[in-house]
Structures are given as structure tokens and as C-alpha cells.
Design a protein around this motif. Structure first.
Motif, PDB file in Angstrom:
ATOM      1  N   SER A  39       0.854  -1.196   0.000  1.00  0.00           N
ATOM      2  CA  SER A  39       0.000   0.000   0.000  1.00  0.00           C
ATOM      3  C   SER A  39       0.886   1.241   0.000  1.00  0.00           C
ATOM      4  O   SER A  39       2.104   1.149   0.180  1.00  0.00           O
ATOM      5  N   GLY A  40       0.259   2.395  -0.212  1.00  0.00           N
ATOM      6  CA  GLY A  40       0.989   3.660  -0.174  1.00  0.00           C
ATOM      7  C   GLY A  40       1.797   3.891  -1.430  1.00  0.00           C
ATOM      8  O   GLY A  40       1.391   3.534  -2.531  1.00  0.00           O
ATOM      9  N   ARG A  41       2.982   4.486  -1.252  1.00  0.00           N
ATOM     10  CA  ARG A  41       3.827   4.764  -2.423  1.00  0.00           C
ATOM     11  C   ARG A  41       4.880   3.666  -2.550  1.00  0.00           C
ATOM     12  O   ARG A  41       5.680   3.429  -1.640  1.00  0.00           O
ATOM     13  N   VAL A  42       4.878   3.024  -3.699  1.00  0.00           N
ATOM     14  CA  VAL A  42       5.773   1.891  -3.939  1.00  0.00           C
ATOM     15  C   VAL A  42       6.721   2.253  -5.081  1.00  0.00           C
ATOM     16  O   VAL A  42       6.307   2.881  -6.067  1.00  0.00           O
ATOM     17  N   VAL A  43       7.981   1.868  -4.924  1.00  0.00           N
ATOM     18  CA  VAL A  43       8.973   2.066  -5.983  1.00  0.00           C
ATOM     19  C   VAL A  43       9.371   0.697  -6.512  1.00  0.00           C
ATOM     20  O   VAL A  43       9.784  -0.174  -5.734  1.00  0.00           O
ATOM     21  N   GLU A  44       9.199   0.495  -7.823  1.00  0.00           N
ATOM     22  CA  GLU A  44       9.723  -0.739  -8.432  1.00  0.00           C
ATOM     23  C   GLU A  44      10.962  -0.379  -9.233  1.00  0.00           C
ATOM     24  O   GLU A  44      10.940   0.515 -10.092  1.00  0.00           O
ATOM     25  N   ASN A  49       9.432  -4.334 -19.025  1.00  0.00           N
ATOM     26  CA  ASN A  49       8.320  -3.816 -19.827  1.00  0.00           C
ATOM     27  C   ASN A  49       7.059  -3.572 -19.004  1.00  0.00           C
ATOM     28  O   ASN A  49       5.994  -3.333 -19.557  1.00  0.00           O
ATOM     29  N   GLY A  50       7.193  -3.644 -17.677  1.00  0.00           N
ATOM     30  CA  GLY A  50       6.031  -3.393 -16.810  1.00  0.00           C
ATOM     31  C   GLY A  50       5.208  -4.635 -16.552  1.00  0.00           C
ATOM     32  O   GLY A  50       4.029  -4.551 -16.205  1.00  0.00           O
ATOM     33  N   ILE A  51       5.845  -5.789 -16.653  1.00  0.00           N
ATOM     34  CA  ILE A  51       5.126  -7.069 -16.510  1.00  0.00           C
ATOM     35  C   ILE A  51       4.425  -7.209 -15.154  1.00  0.00           C
ATOM     36  O   ILE A  51       3.406  -7.876 -15.041  1.00  0.00           O
ATOM     37  N   ASN A  52       4.957  -6.535 -14.123  1.00  0.00           N
ATOM     38  CA  ASN A  52       4.332  -6.643 -12.798  1.00  0.00           C
ATOM     39  C   ASN A  52       3.152  -5.710 -12.602  1.00  0.00           C
ATOM     40  O   ASN A  52       2.366  -5.910 -11.672  1.00  0.00           O
ATOM     41  N   PHE A  53       3.034  -4.681 -13.421  1.00  0.00           N
ATOM     42  CA  PHE A  53       2.102  -3.594 -13.103  1.00  0.00           C
ATOM     43  C   PHE A  53       0.675  -4.084 -12.844  1.00  0.00           C
ATOM     44  O   PHE A  53       0.002  -3.621 -11.931  1.00  0.00           O
ATOM     45  N   GLU A  54       0.211  -5.017 -13.680  1.00  0.00           N
ATOM     46  CA  GLU A  54      -1.192  -5.447 -13.558  1.00  0.00           C
ATOM     47  C   GLU A  54      -1.452  -6.199 -12.256  1.00  0.00           C
ATOM     48  O   GLU A  54      -2.613  -6.416 -11.876  1.00  0.00           O
ATOM     49  N   HIS A  55      -0.378  -6.604 -11.567  1.00  0.00           N
ATOM     50  CA  HIS A  55      -0.561  -7.425 -10.372  1.00  0.00           C
ATOM     51  C   HIS A  55      -0.526  -6.618  -9.071  1.00  0.00           C
ATOM     52  O   HIS A  55      -0.670  -7.180  -7.986  1.00  0.00           O
ATOM     53  N   TYR A  56      -0.310  -5.309  -9.163  1.00  0.00           N
ATOM     54  CA  TYR A  56      -0.298  -4.503  -7.932  1.00  0.00           C
ATOM     55  C   TYR A  56      -1.709  -4.405  -7.363  1.00  0.00           C
ATOM     56  O   TYR A  56      -2.667  -4.188  -8.109  1.00  0.00           O
ATOM     57  N   GLU A  78       4.149   2.360 -21.934  1.00  0.00           N
ATOM     58  CA  GLU A  78       2.953   1.886 -22.645  1.00  0.00           C
ATOM     59  C   GLU A  78       2.092   1.010 -21.726  1.00  0.00           C
ATOM     60  O   GLU A  78       0.869   1.161 -21.667  1.00  0.00           O
ATOM     61  N   THR A  79       2.767   0.105 -21.008  1.00  0.00           N
ATOM     62  CA  THR A  79       2.011  -0.780 -20.103  1.00  0.00           C
ATOM     63  C   THR A  79       1.291   0.048 -19.040  1.00  0.00           C
ATOM     64  O   THR A  79       0.146  -0.253 -18.671  1.00  0.00           O
ATOM     65  N   ALA A  80       1.979   1.090 -18.562  1.00  0.00           N
ATOM     66  CA  ALA A  80       1.393   1.926 -17.497  1.00  0.00           C
ATOM     67  C   ALA A  80       0.060   2.535 -17.920  1.00  0.00           C
ATOM     68  O   ALA A  80      -0.833   2.735 -17.094  1.00  0.00           O
ATOM     69  N   GLN A  81      -0.087   2.799 -19.236  1.00  0.00           N
ATOM     70  CA  GLN A  81      -1.337   3.404 -19.734  1.00  0.00           C
ATOM     71  C   GLN A  81      -2.508   2.435 -19.634  1.00  0.00           C
ATOM     72  O   GLN A  81      -3.659   2.860 -19.612  1.00  0.00           O
ATOM     73  N   SER A  82      -2.190   1.141 -19.600  1.00  0.00           N
ATOM     74  CA  SER A  82      -3.283   0.158 -19.717  1.00  0.00           C
ATOM     75  C   SER A  82      -3.681  -0.464 -18.382  1.00  0.00           C
ATOM     76  O   SER A  82      -4.468  -1.408 -18.363  1.00  0.00           O
ATOM     77  N   VAL A  83      -3.102   0.022 -17.272  1.00  0.00           N
ATOM     78  CA  VAL A  83      -3.494  -0.551 -15.977  1.00  0.00           C
ATOM     79  C   VAL A  83      -4.203   0.523 -15.149  1.00  0.00           C
ATOM     80  O   VAL A  83      -3.923   1.700 -15.298  1.00  0.00           O
ATOM     81  N   GLY A  84      -5.084   0.099 -14.297  1.00  0.00           N
ATOM     82  CA  GLY A  84      -5.844   1.053 -13.491  1.00  0.00           C
ATOM     83  C   GLY A  84      -5.086   1.444 -12.238  1.00  0.00           C
ATOM     84  O   GLY A  84      -5.560   1.246 -11.123  1.00  0.00           O
ATOM     85  N   LEU A  85      -3.923   2.010 -12.433  1.00  0.00           N
ATOM     86  CA  LEU A  85      -3.034   2.313 -11.310  1.00  0.00           C
ATOM     87  C   LEU A  85      -2.243   3.555 -11.695  1.00  0.00           C
ATOM     88  O   LEU A  85      -1.882   3.710 -12.866  1.00  0.00           O
TER      89      LEU A  85
END
Ligand SMILES: C[S@@+](CC[C@H](N)C(=O)[O-])C[C@H]1O[C@@H](n2cnc3c(N)ncnc32)[C@H](O)[C@@H]1O
Length: 212
Positions: A39-44, A49-56, A78-85
Motif C-alpha cells: 500500500s501507499g507509495r511503492v517504488v519498483e 516492460n512493466g510485466i508486474n504492473f497489472e498485479h499490484y 505503454e504498459t502503465a497506460q493500460s493498468v488502473g493504477l
């Protein structure tokens, strides 16, 4: 001196097309386990290519993703645009994160500590950026505890990093974390993919560490 740039155009494209995809072998479940409860602010660091983004989980308020490799940074954007985060993708290396002290509630690495040029410098930087009590989540391949397989990893390490973006298959990353001032709070070791025999990066660890 810490590396100031990472540029692996061939590996970046290989990763994006081959390794940086869910191949239905269950790694998506490992990635969800890695990120569960954050939770909160996370730094990866080193998101590829952002493979983890959808799993946050939705409890993450902001994700700051620091990717030094230009092609992969573009793919992560590009991946960041497609996740609700809310994701901010920044240029930077593990040993020189473009963030102030105590900026992160948690820091995430997956398949990155094998590749950084100077692990102690990266871990010191992670401690600087994590707030007091913040957690480091890791999912990394590591040196085998079986001496024969570790010797095989040492031999493979003579060529593997040249084609795999600097990835060392034989690093004892848990020992490096402890030497780097982290206390391992939770960790499990396993082989992935479970059915692979000669793949040098099968031994894996997934867990949580804290500075202190
Ligand atoms: C094998 S990929 C892993 C990508 C992704 N984290 C994953 O879970 O599949 C290694 C990543 O580490 C990045 N990397 C390599 N050296 C780095 C460094 N010094 N600092 C930050 N990231 C680095 C690479 O550009 C790449 O994105």
C-alpha cells in the motif's frame, strides 16, 4: 563508481518478446504473491516492460517505476497506460534512484539484483529511499545451494551475462541482502519453472526484507 546508464537493446527486445510475458506456467501467481498487501507509495526498480504492473493491489496509491534501459522504459510507459493504477515511469539506475530520502513505503525488485553492476551500492540506495520501517519485496533467481548446480551456474556465468543483459546466474542474493543491511523477514525458496532441469536460473527466492 555506480553505473549511470544501462543500454541493452538486443536483450531488451528479447526480454519484451520472450521472457517478459506470462507464459501460463504460474509465474503470474508468484508476481501476485510478491506484491500482495502493498500500500501507499511503492517504488519498483527495473520493471522491464512493466510485466508486474497489472498485479499490484488497488491499495497502492502510487507506483514509481525506475527503468534505466531506454527500450524497456518505453514499453513500461505503454504498459502503465493500460493498468488502473497511477504509475510514474522514470529513468534511473538502482544505485542512483531519482528520488529523495525516505520516499517509499515499499520497494520491489524482480529479476534485478542479478543484473545490477554493483549490488552493495544498489542496496545502500534502496535503504536511503525506503522510509524507516519500509519493506523490500524481492523475487530473484539465486545461486543454488546444491554445490554441483552452483558450479554449473559459475560455468554458465562466463557467457550468460553477455546475452542476458548482464544477468549473473550465480549470485548469492540473500547473503548480499544481509551484508547490505537488510534483515530477511520472510522468504521461501523454490525452483521455477519446476520442470526445467538445465536452466541456470531455476533456483528462486521470494520474500520480504527490512532495513535494520
Ligand atoms: C530480467 S529483467 C526483469 C524485469 C522485470 N522486473 C521482471 O520482473 O521480469 C531485468 C531488469 O533490470 C533492469 N536493470 C538492469 N540493470 C539495472 C540497474 N543497474 N538498475 C536498475 N535496473 C536495472 C533491466 O533493464 C531490466 O528491466
Amino acid at each position: 563508481m555506480p553505473e549511470s546508464a544501462v543500454n541493452n537493446p538486443l536483450f531488451a527486445r528479447l526480454f519484451d518478446r520472450c521472457f517478459g510475458k506470462d507464459k501460463g506456467r504460474g509465474e503470474d501467481a508468484l508476481r501476485r504473491e510478491l506484491l500482495s498487501g502493498l500500500s501507499g507509495r511503492v517504488v519498483e526498480v527495473g520493471p522491464g516492460n512493466g510485466i508486474n504492473f497489472e498485479h499490484y493491489p488497488a491499495t497502492v496509491e502510487e507506483l514509481v517505476a525506475v527503468e534505466p534501459e531506454p527500450y524497456l522504459r518505453g514499453r513500461a510507459e505503454e504498459t502503465a497506460q493500460s493498468v488502473g493504477l497511477a504509475v510514474r515511469v522514470l529513468d534511473g539506475t538502482a544505485a542512483a534512484l531519482p528520488l529523495p530520502d525516505d520516499a517509499a513505503d515499499a520497494l520491489v525488485v524482480a529479476g534485478v539484483l542479478c543484473s545490477v553492476a554493483d549490488p552493495p551500492a544498489a542496496l545502500a540506495e534502496f535503504r536511503r529511499v525506503l522510509r524507516p520501517g519500509g519493506e523490500l519485496r524481492f523475487y530473484e533467481h539465486v545461486r543454488s545451494r546444491r554445490p554441483g548446480f552452483a558450479r554449473y551456474q559459475d560455468a554458465v556465468a562466463l557467457v550468460w551475462p553477455r546475452v542476458m543483459g548482464g544477468c549473473m546466474p550465480n549470485r548469492d542474493t540473500l547473503a548480499a541482502l544481509e551484508r547490505g543491511g537488510f534483515r530477511i523477514e520472510r522468504c521461501r525458496g523454490f525452483g521455477f519453472p519446476a520442470d526445467a532441469r538445465a536452466y541456470p536460473v531455476v533456483p528462486r527466492v521470494l520474500g520480504v526484507a527490512r532495513a535494520g
